[in-house]
Design a protein around this motif. Structure first.
Motif, PDB file in Angstrom:
ATOM      1  N   LEU A 185     -14.476   6.562 -10.956  1.00  0.00           N
ATOM      2  CA  LEU A 185     -13.710   5.527 -10.275  1.00  0.00           C
ATOM      3  C   LEU A 185     -13.294   4.443 -11.263  1.00  0.00           C
ATOM      4  CD1 LEU A 185     -15.603   4.755  -6.923  1.00  0.00           C
ATOM      5  CD2 LEU A 185     -13.425   5.944  -7.181  1.00  0.00           C
ATOM      6  N   VAL A 186     -12.095   3.915 -11.071  1.00  0.00           N
ATOM      7  CA  VAL A 186     -11.710   2.686 -11.749  1.00  0.00           C
ATOM      8  C   VAL A 186     -11.757   1.573 -10.707  1.00  0.00           C
ATOM      9  CG1 VAL A 186      -9.233   3.150 -11.405  1.00  0.00           C
ATOM     10  CG2 VAL A 186      -9.973   1.498 -13.118  1.00  0.00           C
ATOM     11  N   LEU A 187     -12.432   0.483 -11.045  1.00  0.00           N
ATOM     12  CA  LEU A 187     -12.658  -0.635 -10.129  1.00  0.00           C
ATOM     13  C   LEU A 187     -11.923  -1.859 -10.653  1.00  0.00           C
ATOM     14  CD1 LEU A 187     -16.425   0.148 -10.051  1.00  0.00           C
ATOM     15  CD2 LEU A 187     -14.943   0.402  -8.054  1.00  0.00           C
ATOM     16  N   LEU A 188     -11.198  -2.540  -9.744  1.00  0.00           N
ATOM     17  CA  LEU A 188     -10.390  -3.696 -10.107  1.00  0.00           C
ATOM     18  C   LEU A 188     -10.781  -4.889  -9.254  1.00  0.00           C
ATOM     19  CD1 LEU A 188      -6.913  -1.891 -10.016  1.00  0.00           C
ATOM     20  CD2 LEU A 188      -8.366  -2.191 -12.015  1.00  0.00           C
ATOM     21  N   GLY A 189     -10.947  -6.038  -9.890  1.00  0.00           N
ATOM     22  CA  GLY A 189     -11.220  -7.265  -9.158  1.00  0.00           C
ATOM     23  C   GLY A 189     -10.020  -8.194  -9.204  1.00  0.00           C
ATOM     24  N   THR A 190      -9.622  -8.731  -8.040  1.00  0.00           N
ATOM     25  CA  THR A 190      -8.529  -9.696  -7.954  1.00  0.00           C
ATOM     26  C   THR A 190      -9.000 -10.909  -7.157  1.00  0.00           C
ATOM     27  OG1 THR A 190      -7.606  -8.803  -5.887  1.00  0.00           O
ATOM     28  CG2 THR A 190      -6.859  -7.798  -7.951  1.00  0.00           C
ATOM     29  N   ARG A 191      -8.098 -11.868  -6.965  1.00  0.00           N
ATOM     30  CA  ARG A 191      -8.447 -13.057  -6.198  1.00  0.00           C
ATOM     31  C   ARG A 191      -8.855 -12.703  -4.776  1.00  0.00           C
ATOM     32  NH1 ARG A 191      -5.520 -16.205  -2.849  1.00  0.00           N
ATOM     33  NH2 ARG A 191      -3.622 -15.067  -3.402  1.00  0.00           N
ATOM     34  N   SER A 192      -8.255 -11.644  -4.198  1.00  0.00           N
ATOM     35  CA  SER A 192      -8.525 -11.295  -2.802  1.00  0.00           C
ATOM     36  C   SER A 192      -9.734 -10.404  -2.606  1.00  0.00           C
ATOM     37  CB  SER A 192      -7.302 -10.603  -2.184  1.00  0.00           C
ATOM     38  OG  SER A 192      -6.224 -11.505  -2.079  1.00  0.00           O
ATOM     39  N   GLY A 193     -10.199  -9.724  -3.665  1.00  0.00           N
ATOM     40  CA  GLY A 193     -11.339  -8.829  -3.482  1.00  0.00           C
ATOM     41  C   GLY A 193     -11.403  -7.745  -4.535  1.00  0.00           C
ATOM     42  N   ILE A 194     -11.843  -6.571  -4.123  1.00  0.00           N
ATOM     43  CA  ILE A 194     -12.102  -5.458  -5.035  1.00  0.00           C
ATOM     44  C   ILE A 194     -11.406  -4.209  -4.502  1.00  0.00           C
ATOM     45  CG2 ILE A 194     -13.917  -3.986  -6.025  1.00  0.00           C
ATOM     46  CD1 ILE A 194     -15.836  -6.393  -5.527  1.00  0.00           C
ATOM     47  N   GLU A 195     -10.826  -3.424  -5.400  1.00  0.00           N
ATOM     48  CA  GLU A 195     -10.274  -2.139  -5.002  1.00  0.00           C
ATOM     49  C   GLU A 195     -10.757  -1.055  -5.954  1.00  0.00           C
ATOM     50  OE1 GLU A 195      -5.928  -1.198  -6.404  1.00  0.00           O
ATOM     51  OE2 GLU A 195      -5.948  -3.281  -5.689  1.00  0.00           O
ATOM     52  N   ALA A 196     -10.849   0.173  -5.435  1.00  0.00           N
ATOM     53  CA  ALA A 196     -11.296   1.326  -6.216  1.00  0.00           C
ATOM     54  C   ALA A 196     -10.248   2.417  -6.134  1.00  0.00           C
ATOM     55  CB  ALA A 196     -12.637   1.830  -5.697  1.00  0.00           C
ATOM     56  N   ARG A 197     -10.067   3.105  -7.264  1.00  0.00           N
ATOM     57  CA  ARG A 197      -9.160   4.244  -7.326  1.00  0.00           C
ATOM     58  C   ARG A 197      -9.836   5.358  -8.116  1.00  0.00           C
ATOM     59  NH1 ARG A 197      -3.261   2.560  -6.901  1.00  0.00           N
ATOM     60  NH2 ARG A 197      -3.325   0.393  -6.169  1.00  0.00           N
ATOM     61  N   LEU A 198      -9.563   6.603  -7.758  1.00  0.00           N
ATOM     62  CA  LEU A 198     -10.080   7.738  -8.493  1.00  0.00           C
ATOM     63  C   LEU A 198      -9.280   7.912  -9.784  1.00  0.00           C
ATOM     64  CD1 LEU A 198     -10.482  10.314  -5.584  1.00  0.00           C
ATOM     65  CD2 LEU A 198     -12.343   9.315  -6.920  1.00  0.00           C
ATOM     66  N   LEU A 199      -9.963   8.083 -10.902  1.00  0.00           N
ATOM     67  CA  LEU A 199      -9.252   8.326 -12.151  1.00  0.00           C
ATOM     68  C   LEU A 199      -8.439   9.612 -12.077  1.00  0.00           C
ATOM     69  CD1 LEU A 199     -11.829   7.242 -14.866  1.00  0.00           C
ATOM     70  CD2 LEU A 199      -9.606   6.203 -14.376  1.00  0.00           C
ATOM     71  N   ALA A 200      -8.898  10.556 -11.267  1.00  0.00           N
ATOM     72  CA  ALA A 200      -8.150  11.809 -11.101  1.00  0.00           C
ATOM     73  C   ALA A 200      -6.866  11.608 -10.302  1.00  0.00           C
ATOM     74  CB  ALA A 200      -9.032  12.845 -10.411  1.00  0.00           C
ATOM     75  N   ASP A 201      -6.785  10.505  -9.545  1.00  0.00           N
ATOM     76  CA  ASP A 201      -5.607  10.209  -8.725  1.00  0.00           C
ATOM     77  C   ASP A 201      -5.434   8.696  -8.632  1.00  0.00           C
ATOM     78  OD1 ASP A 201      -3.446  10.388  -7.011  1.00  0.00           O
ATOM     79  OD2 ASP A 201      -4.653  10.789  -5.228  1.00  0.00           O
ATOM     80  N   PRO A 202      -5.173   8.023  -9.780  1.00  0.00           N
ATOM     81  CA  PRO A 202      -5.183   6.552  -9.787  1.00  0.00           C
ATOM     82  C   PRO A 202      -4.040   5.899  -9.034  1.00  0.00           C
ATOM     83  CG  PRO A 202      -4.471   7.413 -11.911  1.00  0.00           C
ATOM     84  CD  PRO A 202      -4.912   8.591 -11.103  1.00  0.00           C
ATOM     85  N   GLY A 203      -3.021   6.665  -8.667  1.00  0.00           N
ATOM     86  CA  GLY A 203      -1.922   6.085  -7.911  1.00  0.00           C
ATOM     87  C   GLY A 203      -2.255   5.805  -6.457  1.00  0.00           C
ATOM     88  N   ARG A 204      -3.410   6.292  -5.988  1.00  0.00           N
ATOM     89  CA  ARG A 204      -3.785   6.124  -4.581  1.00  0.00           C
ATOM     90  C   ARG A 204      -5.051   5.270  -4.482  1.00  0.00           C
ATOM     91  NH1 ARG A 204      -7.166   8.925  -1.066  1.00  0.00           N
ATOM     92  NH2 ARG A 204      -7.706  10.390  -2.723  1.00  0.00           N
ATOM     93  N   VAL A 205      -5.032   4.313  -3.566  1.00  0.00           N
ATOM     94  CA  VAL A 205      -6.207   3.458  -3.355  1.00  0.00           C
ATOM     95  C   VAL A 205      -7.299   4.268  -2.661  1.00  0.00           C
ATOM     96  CG1 VAL A 205      -7.085   1.390  -2.222  1.00  0.00           C
ATOM     97  CG2 VAL A 205      -4.793   1.381  -3.220  1.00  0.00           C
ATOM     98  N   TYR A 206      -8.507   4.242  -3.216  1.00  0.00           N
ATOM     99  CA  TYR A 206      -9.644   4.980  -2.659  1.00  0.00           C
ATOM    100  C   TYR A 206     -10.357   4.137  -1.608  1.00  0.00           C
ATOM    101  CZ  TYR A 206     -13.809   8.013  -2.747  1.00  0.00           C
ATOM    102  OH  TYR A 206     -14.841   8.854  -2.412  1.00  0.00           O
ATOM    103  N   TRP A 207     -10.659   2.885  -1.937  1.00  0.00           N
ATOM    104  CA  TRP A 207     -11.165   1.935  -0.960  1.00  0.00           C
ATOM    105  C   TRP A 207     -10.925   0.507  -1.452  1.00  0.00           C
ATOM    106  CZ3 TRP A 207     -14.657  -1.227  -3.228  1.00  0.00           C
ATOM    107  CH2 TRP A 207     -15.557  -0.725  -4.156  1.00  0.00           C
ATOM    108  N   THR A 208     -10.979  -0.420  -0.515  1.00  0.00           N
ATOM    109  CA  THR A 208     -10.863  -1.839  -0.846  1.00  0.00           C
ATOM    110  C   THR A 208     -11.981  -2.601  -0.155  1.00  0.00           C
ATOM    111  OG1 THR A 208      -9.373  -2.262   1.021  1.00  0.00           O
ATOM    112  CG2 THR A 208      -8.351  -1.760  -1.108  1.00  0.00           C
ATOM    113  N   SER A 209     -12.368  -3.725  -0.734  1.00  0.00           N
ATOM    114  CA  SER A 209     -13.327  -4.630  -0.117  1.00  0.00           C
ATOM    115  C   SER A 209     -12.799  -6.048  -0.263  1.00  0.00           C
ATOM    116  CB  SER A 209     -14.704  -4.521  -0.792  1.00  0.00           C
ATOM    117  OG  SER A 209     -15.612  -5.459  -0.232  1.00  0.00           O
TER     118      SER A 209
END
Length: 202
Positions: free
Chosen positions: A110-134
């Motif tokens: 997983l690649v995990l990204l933190g922004t002002r609004s929260g956290i999102e995760a994407r699969l490295l095998a399919d990074p164009g699609r959001v896997y989950w958000t918090s």
């Protein structure tokens, strides 16, 4: 300014804030200088964060891109690169549409990204699609020193004494209390400065 980061045991990534970057291989003989593997010029207009594993480099920043209507947009951007070939795998705008504050790559892919609004995760095998958000309010605006990948969890500092453990498979907070033990702090006001895990997330 110049940024350098080791990639595995044999490669070195060198970046500038203006988006220039180059990957070098370690010399095979004593006294041999590192060998250039690949390079990109101005891949982004501004680099904020970078993370990598043995196969992938993830660079986050801002980029000026032309829309389908011909408008030039200055927007947050994340670029995923094959660290071996230098090929760009994909580029995307974070789901929140906001600048990335930190990037982590988990051993689970997983690649995990933190922004002002929260956290999102994407699969490295399919990074164009959001896997989950918090977008829990206590996970908003986190910094790179307040998060760590720990096994199959993302640990997030929520307050001076409390942390969250987010399950990487579901994006849900693991139930139960996760707190720092009590210390004799006297009258001193303290905060949690940083948390860390080793390269394997354990």
């Amino acid at each position: 300014s110049l940024m350098i980061d080791q990639v595995g045991d044999d490669s070195l990534l060198v970046l500038r804030r203006n988006g220039d970057m180059a990957m070098y291989a370690n010399g095979t003989r004593s006294g041999e200088v590192p060998r250039l593997l690949w390079k990109h010029a101005r891949l982004l207009d501004r680099v904020y964060e970078v993370a990598q594993d043995d196969r992938t480099v993830v660079v986050a920043g801002r980029a000026r891109r032309t829309s389908s209507l011909g408008d030039v947009l200055d927007q947050p951007s994340v670029v995923v690169i094959d660290s071996v070939t230098g090929d760009v795998i994909t580029e995307f705008v974070p789901a929140s549409g906001e600048d990335v504050r930190w990037v982590k790559i988990a051993p689970t892919g997983l690649v995990l990204l933190g922004t002002r609004s929260g956290i999102e995760a994407r699969l490295l095998a399919d990074p164009g699609r959001v896997y989950w958000t918090s977008f829990d309010r206590l996970h908003r605006g986190t910094g790179r020193d307040r998060v760590a990948v720990f096994g199959n969890r993302l640990v997030v500092v929520r307050s001076a004494t409390t942390m969250s453990a987010i399950d990487l498979g579901s994006g849900q907070v693991v139930p139960g209390r996760f707190e720092l033990p009590e210390f004799d702090l006297g009258e001193e006001s303290t905060v949690c400065l940083a948390i860390s895990a080793d390269a394997d997330g354990v």
